[in-house]
Design an enzyme around this catalytic site. Structure first.
Site, PDB file in Angstrom:
ATOM      1  N   THR A 171       0.855  -1.183   0.000  1.00 42.56           N
ATOM      2  CA  THR A 171       0.000   0.000   0.000  1.00 42.56           C
ATOM      3  C   THR A 171       0.889   1.229   0.000  1.00 42.56           C
ATOM      4  OG1 THR A 171      -2.028   0.977   0.880  1.00 42.56           O
ATOM      5  CG2 THR A 171      -0.435   0.217   2.514  1.00 42.56           C
ATOM      6  N   CYS A 196      -3.065   7.665   7.714  1.00 41.47           N
ATOM      7  CA  CYS A 196      -3.644   6.320   7.657  1.00 41.47           C
ATOM      8  C   CYS A 196      -2.660   5.304   8.219  1.00 41.47           C
ATOM      9  CB  CYS A 196      -3.977   5.930   6.224  1.00 41.47           C
ATOM     10  SG  CYS A 196      -5.139   7.035   5.411  1.00 41.47           S
ATOM     11  N   HIS A 205      -5.589  -0.798   4.740  1.00 43.78           N
ATOM     12  CA  HIS A 205      -5.179   0.614   4.735  1.00 43.78           C
ATOM     13  C   HIS A 205      -6.289   1.381   5.464  1.00 43.78           C
ATOM     14  CE1 HIS A 205      -3.233   4.086   2.281  1.00 43.78           C
ATOM     15  NE2 HIS A 205      -4.036   4.626   3.173  1.00 43.78           N
TER      16      HIS A 205
END
Lengths: 208, 165
Positions: free
Chosen positions: B26, B32, B49
């Protein structure tokens, strides 16, 4: 995507005009700072999935320079002024007379100067919008980041995160000369702000 | 013997699993959190994520369960269990949760990164999954990937280069 369904063509045009006025004034301010003409592309108003927003500046991992402002007041939102590292160095050289020492890094002095440039531009962006709408919109102190575009822009999507997986972005690109990009302004109004902007501008809110 | 490994991409507010061989990645984690679970016996990785700490605040019609810490973890566990994961073998690693910009004011949304990290830790504890490594906080973005043959999590950032945990 219930939230965006109400934003039909006419309202999108109104938001485009919002971007036009804000960025137009910021472009004038930048032009005065640099003492040379700065052109502006027609603002784009788009509803984009989160993942695609960073594509507007070259992708999630593209390294960019960003000055971020939280917009406070009647119509809160997030405002980013985004530059390529090269454009950032160029601005520093021309405006502050700072000589590029390191291509890859920005010294504290450089960061501070860039924040201040961002501050001037964001100030003119928002004050013209405030005049246009009669709403109070003031920027917080600037936050500067030199990092992956995805990591930076995601920060402006948190308010939309609660609503869905898309955000509305008012994007204006500054151009120098033919098409050398000087920088980009992204305004991401909070979901609650749209109604206030439309009411302030006398746009009918009828729900069907 | 040079073989390009398949890479599975996990988008923002998204989750996925990879089994036996391949890499799961990711990109552009800011505030995040990239949460990974690994079952080393069957070389199974799950990655989420996570964008927000809790679905309590959700106002969306159809909940994207990959977006919130409290809903992403159970979904990962379920998907991994379907592929043969045993809960007691799972170990967690995570990265991200940065505070990209620091402001003296601004309220809770401004410290969303640390809150995401706290939430992930809380839910891992609730499901009794040990967190064996993390690279969280600070003020920079990260791209992470995990090789499902080794369970190593490699983290790239603009400022800190590359590291493995």
């Amino acid at each position: 995507m219930g939230f965006f369904e109400k934003l039909e063509g006419f309202k999108m045009d109104v938001l485009k005009e919002v971007g036009n006025i804000g960025a137009g004034n910021a472009a004038t301010a930048l032009s005065q700072l640099l003492d040379k003409p700065i052109d502006m592309a027609v603002p784009k108003v788009q509803i984009l999935p989160f993942d695609q927003i960073a594509e507007k500046v070259g992708g999630q991992e593209q390294i960019v320079l960003a000055v971020f402002f939280r917009v406070e007041g009647d119509a809160p939102g997030n405002l980013f002024f985004i530059l390529t590292p090269e454009a950032g160095k160029g601005l520093l050289h021309r405006l502050a007379g700072l000589v590029v020492v390191d291509e890859e890094q920005f010294s504290e002095m450089e960061q501070s100067a860039l924040s201040e440039i961002g501050n001037i531009l964001a100030g003119s962006y928002l004050s013209s919008l405030a005049d246009f709408t009669g709403l109070s919109m003031t920027p917080t102190v600037p936050g500067l980041a030199y990092d992956m575009a995805g990591a930076i822009l995601n920060y402006g999507l948190i308010q939309f995160g609660e609503m869905g997986d898309d955000a509305l972005l008012i994007d204006t690109t500054f151009l120098e000369g033919k098409n050398e990009v000087e920088g980009q302004f992204f305004l991401i109004p909070d979901p609650e702000s749209f109604e206030k902007i439309f009411i302030a501008l006398g746009v009918p809110l009828q729900d069907d | 013997m040079i073989e390009e490994q398949a890479v599975v991409k996990v988008g923002m507010a998204d989750l996925n699993v990879v089994k036996e061989s391949g890499i799961i990645r990711t990109t552009g984690l800011g505030s995040c959190v990239g949460l990974t679970l690994y079952d080393k016996n069957i070389h199974l990785v799950g990655m989420a994520h996570v964008m927000l700490p809790s679905s309590d605040i959700a106002r969306e019609g159809q909940l994207n369960i990959a977006k919130y810490a409290d809903t992403a973890l159970p979904e990962l566990l379920k998907r991994m269990a379907d592929l043969g994961a045993i809960r007691s073998r799972l170990v967690a690693k995570m990265a991200g949760g940065a505070q990209m910009f620091s402001f003296s004011s601004g309220g809770d949304n401004m410290r969303i990164g640390p809150r995401n990290v706290e939430a992930c830790k809380l839910f891992l504890q609730e499901y009794k999954i040990p967190l064996i490594a993390e690279d969280t906080g600070a003020n920079y973005g990260r791209t992470i990937e995990m090789d499902c043959t080794t369970g190593m999590l490699s983290i790239r950032s603009v400022q800190m280069g590359k590291k493995e945990i």
